[in-house]
Design a protein around this motif. Sequence first.
Motif, PDB file in Angstrom:
ATOM      1  N   LEU A 131       0.815  -1.213   0.000  1.00 44.96           N
ATOM      2  CA  LEU A 131       0.000   0.000   0.000  1.00 44.96           C
ATOM      3  C   LEU A 131       0.850   1.264   0.000  1.00 44.96           C
ATOM      4  CD1 LEU A 131      -2.811  -1.036   2.510  1.00 44.96           C
ATOM      5  CD2 LEU A 131      -3.132  -0.495   0.093  1.00 44.96           C
ATOM      6  N   MET A 132       2.097   1.151   0.449  1.00 41.38           N
ATOM      7  CA  MET A 132       2.995   2.307   0.475  1.00 41.38           C
ATOM      8  C   MET A 132       3.252   2.855  -0.928  1.00 41.38           C
ATOM      9  SD  MET A 132       4.125   3.314   3.479  1.00 41.38           S
ATOM     10  CE  MET A 132       4.839   2.905   5.066  1.00 41.38           C
ATOM     11  N   LYS A 133       3.057   2.007  -1.948  1.00 43.67           N
ATOM     12  CA  LYS A 133       3.287   2.442  -3.326  1.00 43.67           C
ATOM     13  C   LYS A 133       2.164   3.345  -3.827  1.00 43.67           C
ATOM     14  CE  LYS A 133       5.886  -1.735  -4.559  1.00 43.67           C
ATOM     15  NZ  LYS A 133       5.937  -2.937  -5.448  1.00 43.67           N
ATOM     16  N   ASN A 134       1.025   3.314  -3.145  1.00 40.20           N
ATOM     17  CA  ASN A 134      -0.082   4.175  -3.511  1.00 40.20           C
ATOM     18  C   ASN A 134       0.173   5.583  -2.977  1.00 40.20           C
ATOM     19  OD1 ASN A 134      -2.780   5.542  -2.974  1.00 40.20           O
ATOM     20  ND2 ASN A 134      -3.467   3.767  -4.149  1.00 40.20           N
ATOM     21  N   LYS A 135       0.198   6.575  -3.855  1.00 45.11           N
ATOM     22  CA  LYS A 135       0.590   7.934  -3.469  1.00 45.11           C
ATOM     23  C   LYS A 135      -0.336   8.526  -2.413  1.00 45.11           C
ATOM     24  CE  LYS A 135       2.960   9.163  -7.775  1.00 45.11           C
ATOM     25  NZ  LYS A 135       2.979  10.082  -8.949  1.00 45.11           N
ATOM     26  N   LYS A 136      -1.636   8.303  -2.561  1.00 49.34           N
ATOM     27  CA  LYS A 136      -2.578   8.892  -1.606  1.00 49.34           C
ATOM     28  C   LYS A 136      -2.451   8.234  -0.239  1.00 49.34           C
ATOM     29  CE  LYS A 136      -7.306  10.328  -0.813  1.00 49.34           C
ATOM     30  NZ  LYS A 136      -8.606  10.672  -1.420  1.00 49.34           N
ATOM     31  N   ILE A 137      -2.345   6.915  -0.209  1.00 47.97           N
ATOM     32  CA  ILE A 137      -2.185   6.209   1.062  1.00 47.97           C
ATOM     33  C   ILE A 137      -0.889   6.626   1.734  1.00 47.97           C
ATOM     34  CG2 ILE A 137      -1.839   3.944   2.133  1.00 47.97           C
ATOM     35  CD1 ILE A 137      -4.724   4.490   1.364  1.00 47.97           C
ATOM     36  N   PHE A 138       0.178   6.766   0.950  1.00 48.78           N
ATOM     37  CA  PHE A 138       1.468   7.176   1.511  1.00 48.78           C
ATOM     38  C   PHE A 138       1.388   8.590   2.064  1.00 48.78           C
ATOM     39  CE2 PHE A 138       5.931   8.703   1.029  1.00 48.78           C
ATOM     40  CZ  PHE A 138       6.508   7.843   1.957  1.00 48.78           C
ATOM     41  N   MET A 139       0.677   9.473   1.366  1.00 51.17           N
ATOM     42  CA  MET A 139       0.495  10.852   1.831  1.00 51.17           C
ATOM     43  C   MET A 139      -0.254  10.873   3.168  1.00 51.17           C
ATOM     44  SD  MET A 139      -1.533  13.989  -0.076  1.00 51.17           S
ATOM     45  CE  MET A 139      -3.152  13.215   0.151  1.00 51.17           C
ATOM     46  N   LEU A 140      -1.310  10.052   3.277  1.00 49.78           N
ATOM     47  CA  LEU A 140      -2.083  10.000   4.522  1.00 49.78           C
ATOM     48  C   LEU A 140      -1.266   9.363   5.644  1.00 49.78           C
ATOM     49  CD1 LEU A 140      -5.534   8.921   3.035  1.00 49.78           C
ATOM     50  CD2 LEU A 140      -4.918  11.183   3.908  1.00 49.78           C
TER      51      LEU A 140
END
Length: 384
Positions: free
Chosen positions: A206-215
């Motif tokens: 999930l860390m590869k997902n930009k929005k999830i990483f931002m949150l």
Amino acid sequence: MENTNNITSTKRTILPILFGFFVMGFVDVVGIATNYVKKDFALSDSLANLLPMMVFLWFALFSIPTGICMGRHGRKNVVVVSILITAIAMLIPMFFYDFVMILIAFALLGIGNTILQVSLNPMVAQTVVQSKVTSVLTLGQFIKAISSFLGPIIAGIAASWFGDWKLIFIAYSIISIISIIWLLLAVKGSKQGMGEEASFVSTLKLMKNKKIFMLFLGILCLVGIDVGLNTTIPKLLMERLELPLQEAGLGTSLYFAARTIGTFVGAILLAKIASRSFFKISMVLAIISFTGLMLFNGMWLMCSMIVLVGLSLSNIFSIIFSLALEYKPSQSNEISALMIMGVSGGALIPPLMGVLNDSFGLMASLLLLLVCMFYIGFVALNSK
């Protein structure tokens, strides 16, 4: 009649679970404890801020394993173990009071709190009907805030009346044991909450997902701010107003009192206002009031800014958490574990603040918190 019995049974079960949120709030004693330990052992800021790091480091290491463990052994058992670890951690400073043993005690407190935070929220969701989950979880955060608010007051009373601030740990240990007994008696089923397991691979992907990483980074910065303020408010009041530690420590209680009120008011407002708009308004208020805290002198002005900062930050964690769950509802287990990993920001930000304070002074360490607030403001602006 059967429906009435079910409601009564649910109330009996949810009360000891909610009491677990009070135990969860014990972790915030690290703020005032850092100031007392620094004074008792004549530590530099860099060394003293190892205490918050020892507490919050474990959120990075234990969140995902706890999620896996819940699926195998049940949420009730995992919660009981977490509170038992907390009780043991609280006894150590009373019998072995040196800096190394304090680090060990707070490491255990951090481990116990990590396990508790990951496991207690799903336990609530398992116990109450779906339509009540959000309100009950908000109530849990309100109870946790009350616990955080009382910590510095209890430590100050123990220091002023009994000459030993460490007596707070005896109280915390006794309360933890009461919580365990209540859970074991009231919550049926040793493996309550078994279900789908989160895995290391699925969570880290999930860390590869930009929005999830931002949150995730938003949670990391937010907890860093919270712990940083917890430890820095007494220092700031002592430096600016020349207050003794016992009185300056009440500034932390003022901050947590504001957070307690803010959590209660936020639960009402968020039922009427869109969470994204509330998020943006809160961060604007947080940045303005924290800037005022950095610049103003005078008891009333500084206390007012502390209250405003506490109010504006009180609901940000739940908003970011809910935004993440809304974005990927099919991976709620992994999202929950990842967001709790972000609590490790409490281990990252305070040591950096300590280094900045030792090298450039208190204002430099406060600027780091302001940068973190601007980042969360950026997250708020991009929360669509």
